[in-house]
Enzyme design. Sequence first.
Site, PDB file in Angstrom:
ATOM      1  N   SER A 151       0.780  -1.315   0.095  1.00  0.00           N
ATOM      2  CA  SER A 151       0.006   0.024   0.112  1.00  0.00           C
ATOM      3  C   SER A 151       0.924   1.271   0.056  1.00  0.00           C
ATOM      4  CB  SER A 151      -1.025  -0.194   1.338  1.00  0.00           C
ATOM      5  OG  SER A 151      -0.211   0.160   2.415  1.00  0.00           O
ATOM      6  N   ASP A 210       6.696   2.843   6.148  1.00  0.00           N
ATOM      7  CA  ASP A 210       6.686   2.109   4.882  1.00  0.00           C
ATOM      8  C   ASP A 210       6.797   2.973   3.763  1.00  0.00           C
ATOM      9  OD1 ASP A 210       6.081  -0.237   6.375  1.00  0.00           O
ATOM     10  OD2 ASP A 210       4.279  -0.803   5.428  1.00  0.00           O
TER      11      ASP A 210
END
Length: 402
Positions: A151, A210
């Site tokens: 994502s 991330d």
Amino acid sequence: MLPEVLVVSAPGKVILHGEHAVVHGKVALAMALNLRTFLRLQPQSNGTVSLNLPNIGINLAWDIAKLQQLDMCFQETGDSWPAPSPAQVEKLKEVAGFAKTSADSGPDSEALGVLTFLYLYLSISQKQRVPPSLDITVWSELPPGAGLGSSAAYSVCLAAGLLTACGDISNPLKAGETASSRWTPEELELVNKWAFQGERVIHGNPSGVDNAVSTWGGALQYQQGKVASIKRLPALNVLLTYTRVPRSTKALVANVRSRLLKFPDIVTPILSSIDAISLECQRVLEEMVADPTPEHYVRLEELIDMNQHHLNALGVGHASLDQLCQVTSAHGLHSKLTGAGGGGCGITLLRPDLEQPEVEAVKRALSSHGFDCWETIIGGPGVTVHVAASLDAPVRQALAGL
């Protein structure tokens, strides 16, 4: 000015060391994974913006004039942006054509991907008199929901592509270049900030690790909310294995916390030991840059083994991960889980002296247990813009919808 086609890619990530301990204030090492998400952006003049996500069968288009009527009031405040409000998310869901979902269930992953795109498109283009008419395709090598930062790579690609399309950052490709290029550090900061906003749509309260790894690439040290880039690291060859066993990160984190409360005198030293493993691994990697030796790889393998045992002691192992470790150990290799555990993915260090037939034998053995395997590199580049013709044929075909 945009070229006829803009192609951007961003990497996924693996946690090399520090899973779960990082939740309790310890160091984690996160590294960019050379499995990437690719975005193809093409300007058009039909007054629509379209999104194609071939991995999940999404192909949608919206009339820009109608989107402008939303008056979403996406306002930045100083150096940061507020999280998308529930009212904004509900409005975006109506535009996307998704039925309202209950607070308990929330949107599914396909819906969240579309909502993230709409949020970033409307937010980034709000300074434009007329938002740009674009055709966007995003395709990924990363399996979703496997703890590999899929994502974040999606959000980073969208942020970089849309910021370039709106003129907020330059197109770093120069005339005559035949491969790829990257943005300036200042421009990457802006990409990272907007990608974090995309992650907030998907995850609510992400750590920011991330998207930072996907933006900057290489390796990052993360501790107590602070992200620091680790300079000059060697790229490591690894075998990434997806067990196909689903898991709940939230439940696994809660179980570790419960075990810490129940056995503080036992679990606290384990967490401190994992912290020491992360720091020692960073030291070894930095030492390897100048003159990597076989002994360095031996030390990395020992750290992998010790950390895997620690993670099992924390209760985040799984029979599938034990099987992965047993299979690779039979071939003289060393593996550990990466991410939340409880299934998900594991990584296996591939020494430079390993012959390719041996690697193929390990991959066949793992595949025979129903696992998916990728031979890849960790520590590679972050978000990058490419000359379309320089991409491998399978990537070009996927982005072209072939």
